[in-house]
Design an enzyme around this catalytic site. Sequence first.
Site, mmCIF file in Angstrom:
data_model
loop_
_atom_site.group_PDB
_atom_site.id
_atom_site.type_symbol
_atom_site.label_atom_id
_atom_site.label_comp_id
_atom_site.label_asym_id
_atom_site.label_seq_id
_atom_site.Cartn_x
_atom_site.Cartn_y
_atom_site.Cartn_z
ATOM 1 N N THR A 1 -32.868 -18.514 31.213
ATOM 2 C CA THR A 1 -31.597 -18.933 31.804
ATOM 3 C C THR A 1 -31.990 -19.747 33.011
ATOM 4 O O THR A 1 -33.110 -19.644 33.479
ATOM 5 C CB THR A 1 -30.777 -17.687 32.232
ATOM 6 O OG1 THR A 1 -30.124 -17.120 31.101
ATOM 7 C CG2 THR A 1 -29.695 -18.005 33.248
ATOM 8 N N ARG B 1 -21.818 -14.454 20.289
ATOM 9 C CA ARG B 1 -22.261 -13.547 21.353
ATOM 10 C C ARG B 1 -22.202 -14.276 22.709
ATOM 11 O O ARG B 1 -22.646 -15.395 22.847
ATOM 12 C CB ARG B 1 -23.683 -13.072 21.074
ATOM 13 C CG ARG B 1 -24.285 -12.156 22.154
ATOM 14 C CD ARG B 1 -25.130 -12.923 23.155
ATOM 15 N NE ARG B 1 -25.892 -12.058 24.043
ATOM 16 C CZ ARG B 1 -26.597 -12.483 25.088
ATOM 17 N NH1 ARG B 1 -26.632 -13.763 25.364
ATOM 18 N NH2 ARG B 1 -27.245 -11.651 25.847
ATOM 19 N N VAL B 2 -21.650 -13.606 23.704
ATOM 20 C CA VAL B 2 -21.615 -14.166 25.050
ATOM 21 C C VAL B 2 -22.431 -13.250 25.952
ATOM 22 O O VAL B 2 -22.289 -12.022 25.894
ATOM 23 C CB VAL B 2 -20.159 -14.276 25.565
ATOM 24 C CG1 VAL B 2 -20.136 -14.767 27.012
ATOM 25 C CG2 VAL B 2 -19.349 -15.210 24.670
ATOM 26 N N GLY B 3 -23.286 -13.840 26.769
ATOM 27 C CA GLY B 3 -24.138 -13.047 27.658
ATOM 28 C C GLY B 3 -23.504 -12.808 29.016
ATOM 29 O O GLY B 3 -22.296 -12.963 29.205
ATOM 30 N N ASP B 4 -24.345 -12.456 29.981
ATOM 31 C CA ASP B 4 -23.861 -12.109 31.323
ATOM 32 C C ASP B 4 -23.567 -13.319 32.192
ATOM 33 O O ASP B 4 -22.805 -13.215 33.157
ATOM 34 C CB ASP B 4 -24.921 -11.249 32.029
ATOM 35 C CG ASP B 4 -26.266 -11.961 32.134
ATOM 36 O OD1 ASP B 4 -26.668 -12.623 31.160
ATOM 37 O OD2 ASP B 4 -26.899 -11.862 33.203
ATOM 38 N N THR C 1 -30.892 -13.442 35.502
ATOM 39 C CA THR C 1 -31.497 -13.815 34.217
ATOM 40 C C THR C 1 -32.119 -12.582 33.584
ATOM 41 O O THR C 1 -32.609 -11.711 34.287
ATOM 42 C CB THR C 1 -32.571 -14.907 34.390
ATOM 43 O OG1 THR C 1 -33.223 -15.116 33.123
ATOM 44 C CG2 THR C 1 -33.616 -14.528 35.426
ATOM 45 N N GLY C 2 -32.055 -12.499 32.277
ATOM 46 C CA GLY C 2 -32.621 -11.344 31.592
ATOM 47 C C GLY C 2 -31.736 -10.909 30.446
ATOM 48 O O GLY C 2 -30.889 -11.687 29.978
ATOM 49 N N GLY D 1 -28.878 -9.929 28.923
ATOM 50 C CA GLY D 1 -27.528 -10.010 29.455
ATOM 51 C C GLY D 1 -26.672 -8.782 29.277
ATOM 52 O O GLY D 1 -25.868 -8.418 30.151
HETATM 53 N N1 ASP Z 1 -29.099 -13.574 30.578
HETATM 54 C C1 ASP Z 1 -29.164 -14.464 29.462
HETATM 55 C C2 ASP Z 1 -28.293 -13.929 28.364
HETATM 56 O O1 ASP Z 1 -28.300 -12.727 28.127
HETATM 57 C C3 ASP Z 1 -30.529 -14.678 28.933
HETATM 58 C C4 ASP Z 1 -31.603 -14.757 29.968
HETATM 59 O O2 ASP Z 1 -31.341 -14.911 31.137
HETATM 60 O O3 ASP Z 1 -32.774 -14.695 29.637
HETATM 61 O O4 ASP Z 1 -27.657 -14.708 27.721
#
Ligand code: ASP
Length: 313
Positions: A175, A203-206, A226-227, A229
């Site tokens: 991200t 799918r929607v992330g954070d 980031t990570g 989500g």
């Molecule tokens: N946070 C992002 C998501 O879950 C992915 C990421 O940051 O690596 O969509």
Amino acid sequence: MSFSLVVHGGAGTMKPGTMTPEMEASHHRGLRVVLRAGYAVLAAGGSALDAVTAAVMALEDDPQFNAGRGAVFTSGGRQEMDAAVMDGASHAAGAVAGIIGPRNPVMAARAVMESSEHVLLMGEGALAFLREQNLAWEEPGYFFTESRWKALQTELDRRRLSAEDTRDAAAKHGTVGAAARDANGHVAAATSTGGMTGKAPGRVGDCPVFGAGTWADDATCAISCTGHGEFFIRWGAAHEISARMRLGGQSLEQAAEAVMAELGERGGNGGLIAVDAAGNVSMPFNSAGMYRGRIGPDGVPWTGIYREALRGE
Ligand code: ASP
């Protein structure tokens, strides 16, 4: 009053030695370009909001990072991008989810914030609104990169064989984001992503979920995460840090470090960047590495990938 800008290009289990020195150098270079783009805005007296927008646009334009050009693919072989921007002074916020078309998804998020009555628009409805805005558009080919396509094929093969997931986390997601505090003491944050490789269509992330992956409040701080989500959403990560500062009297560093550590204990891999209203910055991550950088009034960009100290140039 001084200003500060922090950026990230995703967190993961990238370990020293897994990238060639050229790749490492190229990521450092990319981060420096981004920091200078945001710095130019802040040094000219611009707002934190404009600085994070400029920094995230530069990150989206760089195919090394999973946002805009270079976004990862869904299990259906498409790119669905999420982006968000939030202004700490007014709590104005705008986000998009599951879109492909606007060259810079963060500009799409800003259009939602500034030209709609809404906070979050998704999919076809979002695109219909965005077509009416004055945004730069690209064909799907612009966003395509061979390495992300290969990463999807590897993931689909793994699923077919029900093999253990040994992928480098940095290869499956990523991200980009920025948080800034301007010379007037205002903060803002922006985040943009392609999400996770092989994610389910829809799918929607954070990232576009305010309080989870993106948050800004002049009373406390601005944050971009980031990570994985789903974990950031389930624990309201960004808002939790802000609440610990506002209600618990914790410093940004204390709150950010603690929330990232707790998320790690619960299985949530990742990191975040943040800046508080006084300009202090924090960049904790519970993964092996996080592409990250910061810049202040002296204009020297500091960047890092692993757990090493940031390097200035
Ligand atoms: N946070 C992002 C998501 O879950 C992915 C990421 O940051 O690596 O969509």
